[in-house]
Scaffold this active site. Structure first.
Site, PDB file in Angstrom:
ATOM      1  N   GLU A   1      -7.723 -10.480  17.643  1.00  0.00           N
ATOM      2  CA  GLU A   1      -9.161 -11.045  17.434  1.00  0.00           C
ATOM      3  C   GLU A   1      -9.344 -11.974  16.200  1.00  0.00           C
ATOM      4  O   GLU A   1      -8.783 -11.806  15.185  1.00  0.00           O
ATOM      5  CB  GLU A   1     -10.209  -9.818  17.506  1.00  0.00           C
ATOM      6  CG  GLU A   1      -9.841  -9.048  16.434  1.00  0.00           C
ATOM      7  CD  GLU A   1     -10.809  -7.597  16.378  1.00  0.00           C
ATOM      8  OE1 GLU A   1     -11.684  -7.461  17.488  1.00  0.00           O
ATOM      9  OE2 GLU A   1     -10.822  -6.610  15.540  1.00  0.00           O
TER      10      GLU A   1
ATOM     11  N   HIS B   1       0.805  -1.236  -0.070  1.00  0.00           N
ATOM     12  CA  HIS B   1      -0.168  -0.024   0.087  1.00  0.00           C
ATOM     13  C   HIS B   1       0.854   1.312   0.024  1.00  0.00           C
ATOM     14  O   HIS B   1       0.195   2.292   0.497  1.00  0.00           O
ATOM     15  CB  HIS B   1      -0.939   0.087   1.250  1.00  0.00           C
ATOM     16  CG  HIS B   1      -2.156  -1.179   1.182  1.00  0.00           C
ATOM     17  ND1 HIS B   1      -2.705  -1.345   2.218  1.00  0.00           N
ATOM     18  CD2 HIS B   1      -2.249  -1.902   0.064  1.00  0.00           C
ATOM     19  CE1 HIS B   1      -3.456  -2.482   1.983  1.00  0.00           C
ATOM     20  NE2 HIS B   1      -3.231  -2.751   0.676  1.00  0.00           N
TER      21      HIS B   1
END
Ligand code: APR
Length: 249
Positions: free
Chosen positions: A220, A124
């Site tokens: 998570e 990116h």
């Protein structure tokens, strides 16, 4: 999960000691312990406070270039104020141990290189690099101006950060190198990424489909979790150094 309670399966340790080709894909989570905000963590993520389409798109830049320039200048200062963390340094140690190592990052903060990694693929872009929005000329220096966005000395076009905005294509050479590495590795680590932004989010699945062992280290669960062979939910800056110690002592 605190690092000293991580149970690293013996077969993973054996696999890592025997592998010659490893890829690590990283996201904003790997820089969180350095003090940089992630994008999608509830409340703390940048996208919890700002709308990505209003700040990280060519349309937003066309609409209000000064607002976008200043926002990236603010983020660039935030990056300058931090240092790599133990997770970054553990990846430097892994690079030293594995003959063919590739680090594919979605991060534009440059912290992997600052920590010492060599084989870094920046999917990116990099927030420290600035280029002309028109003629693509890169520049190290520019005159900051309260009123307006600095201009290209070559064509007078507007300068912009050399990062990939939503709706823009990734740098072809970096993407091709990332896809090739993912398709030919033995082990693929996905570290600190929510795994929702394409094409980066497909790389782990490409590796999995080619028979590579997939390891997820994330605070998570993500869409990759059900497919991963080994899953460690916790802080990468705690888990990675512990893993390096367990495997290479
Ligand atoms: N250690 C491990 N994981 C962490 C940690 C930590 N210390 N802190 C947060 N995480 C996890 C979060 O749970 C989340 O799943 O890191 C993930 C970060 O996800 P995002 O904020 O979505 O960042 P990322 O996946 O890198 O975003 C991808 O989206 O906004 C665009 O271009 C931007 O490169 C970025 C891309």
């Amino acid at each position: 999960m605190h690092a000293d309670s991580v149970n690293f399966p013996p077969e993973l340790i054996t696999l890592l000691r025997g592998t010659s080709k490893l890829v690590a894909l990283t996201g904003a989570g790997v820089s969180q312990e350095s003090g940089l905000r992630t994008f999608r963590d509830a409340q703390t993520g940048l996208w919890a406070q700002y709308k990505p389409e209003e700040l990280a798109s060519p349309e937003a830049f066309a609409r209000d270039p000064k607002l976008i320039w200043d926002w990236y200048a603010w983020r660039r200062e935030a990056v300058k104020a931090v240092r790599p963390n133990a997770g970054h340094y553990a990846l430097v140690e892994i690079e030293k141990k594995i003959p063919e190592f590739s680090l594919i990052t979605q991060n534009v903060d440059g912290l992997h290189r600052m920590a010492g990694n060599q084989q870094v693929i920046e999917l990116h872009g990099n927030i420290q690099r600035v280029r002309c929005a028109d003629c693509y000329t890169f520049t190290e220096t520019w005159e900051d101006d309260i009123e307006s966005v600095p201009r290209c000395r070559k064509c007078n076009g507007l300068l912009r950060p050399d990062v990939v905005w939503f709706g823009e294509s990734l740098p072809r050479d970096q993407l091709e190198a990332a896809v090739e590495a993912a398709r030919t590795c033995d082990i693929f680590f996905s570290i600190g990424t929510s795994g929702v932004v394409q094409p980066a989010a497909s790389l782990a699945f490409a590796a999995h489909n080619r028979g590579a062992a997939v390891v997820e280290i994330n605070a998570e669960p993500t869409p990759l979790t059900p497919k991963a062979d080994y899953v460690f939910h916790g802080k990468s800056g705690e888990i990675l150094p512990e893993l390096v110690k367990m495997v290479w002592g």
